[in-house]
Motif scaffolding. Structure first.
Motif: not given
Length: 320
Positions: A251-254, A313-317
Motif C-alpha cells: 500500500w505504501s507504494q500504491a 498524503f504527507d501524513r499517510h506517506i
C-alpha cells in the motif's frame, strides 16, 4: 503476448495512462472515445482527449496510444479518423462496445451491434480513408441483449477491413456484472482470420492465466483490473518471464502512485478541486486490492481543497 490498457471514459485519461504505463507491463493504450456526430472535430478536441498526439502518439515512457472514435456516421467517422492520423495517431480504434445509455440512445457504442451492416460500413469507410500504414481496429461486446448476432458482427468488422478485434465478453445488457463469458472469445477467435483481443473481468494473475487458457488469445485488454491493482501489468510481465506469481505492491507504494496522479491533476485547469475528485475516484477503486485504501478514502471523502488533501498524503506517506 501483449497487455493493452482499456479505454474507460472519465477514468483512464492521459494522466492515468502516464502513471500506469510508467509502472510497467503495458504494451499499448487506447484513448477515451472521441464522440463523432456530423462534423469534422477541431484539432483541440483530439488534443484534449489524446494529448499524446503532441508527443509522438505515446505516453511519457514510450507506450503507443491509439485514438478511439465513437459514432454511427461512416463518412464523418472516416473524416475524423483522417484528422487523427494526420495528427500522428499510431492507430484508429472504433468503439462498438460502450454500454452507456446516453451513448446508446444517440446510436453510439454497443447499440450498433444490432446492425452488423452498419458496423461493416463504418469500418470500411475508415479503413479506406486513412493511410495504409495506420492500423484500424475495433472493440465490440458479445451483443446488445443477447449473442444471436455475435459472429455476424465480428465478421462484419473483419470484412470491413479491421486489422484486429477486441471483444469484451459480455453483452450490453449484462454491463459489467460477472461473469464474463470467456468461452465466447474462443469461438470468435476460431471464426476470425484477424487477431482477437480478450477483454473482461481480469483482476488477478489467476484471471489472466484463465482468460488466456480459455480464449486462446495472445493479447489481453485490461481496464478496471489495472486501475484497482496498478502493477498488475508489471506482475503479468514478470510471470511471463520467470513463472513467478508476485503479490500486489505494498500500500505504501500504491499511495505514491496515487499521489503522482493527484499532483499531475493539480496542474490542470480547476487545479485543486479536480485533483481532489480524481484522487477520491482512484482511492475508492483501489479498495478492491488494498484494505488501507478504505481508510484513506474515508479520510479524504469530505475534503474539497488541494492543500488539505496533500496534508493527508504527507501524513499517510510519512507514517507508511
Amino acid at each position: 503476448m501483449k497487455i493493452v490498457l482499456a479505454p474507460m471514459e472519465g477514468l483512464v485519461d492521459d494522466v492515468m495512462r502516464d502513471v500506469l504505463t510508467r509502472i510497467g507491463g503495458i504494451d499499448l493504450c487506447v484513448t477515451e472515445f472521441v464522440r463523432v456526430t456530423n462534423s469534422l472535430l477541431p484539432v483541440r478536441t483530439f488534443e484534449r482527449l489524446a494529448p499524446e498526439l503532441q508527443t509522438g502518439s505515446a505516453t511519457r515512457c514510450g507506450v503507443p496510444v491509439r485514438v478511439q472514435l465513437l459514432g454511427s456516421e461512416p463518412e464523418w467517422l472516416a473524416q475524423n479518423a483522417v484528422r487523427a492520423a494526420e495528427m500522428g495517431a499510431v492507430g484508429i480504434d472504433l468503439n462498438f462496445g460502450c454500454p452507456a445509455p446516453t451513448v446508446n440512445r444517440h446510436r453510439g457504442g454497443a447499440v450498433l451491434l444490432k446492425e452488423p451492416d452498419v458496423l461493416y460500413s463504418i469500418v470500411q469507410a475508415v479503413r479506406s480513408a486513412v493511410p495504409a500504414g495506420t492500423p484500424v481496429t475495433a472493440k465490440m461486446r458479445l451483443g446488445y441483449e443477447d449473442t444471436s448476432l455475435t459472429l455476424e458482427c465480428a465478421h462484419a468488422i473483419q470484412q470491413g477491413g479491421a486489422e484486429e478485434l477486441c471483444v469484451h465478453a459480455r453483452t450490453k445488457v449484462e454491463g459489467y456484472r460477472p461473469p464474463a463469458h470467456w468461452e465466447w472469445l474462443a469461438r470468435i477467435r476460431e471464426a476470425m482470420t484477424i487477431p482477437v483481443v480478450a477483454n473482461g473481468e481480469v483482476w488477478t494473475l489467476e484471471d489472466y492465466q484463465a482468460i488466456r487458457d480459455i480464449s486462446g488469445c495472445e493479447t489481453v485488454m485490461i481496464g478496471r483490473g489495472l486501475v484497482a491493482s496498478p502493477d498488475l501489468g508489471w506482475r503479468i510481465r514478470h510471470l511471463q518471464q520467470s513463472g513467478e506469481m508476485l503479490p500486489p505492491a505494498a500500500w505504501s507504494q500504491a499511495l505514491l502512485w496515487l499521489r503522482d496522479l493527484t499532483e499531475q491533476c493539480q496542474l490542470r485547469a480547476d487545479g485543486g478541486r479536480y485533483a481532489v475528485s480524481r484522487s477520491k475516484q482512484w482511492a475508492k477503486l483501489l479498495q478492491r486490492t488494498y484494505s488501507e485504501a478504505e481508510i484513506f478514502f474515508n479520510e479524504i471523502k469530505r475534503i474539497e481543497g488541494g492543500e488539505q488533501l496533500m496534508a493527508v498524503f504527507d501524513r499517510h506517506i510519512g507514517g507508511a
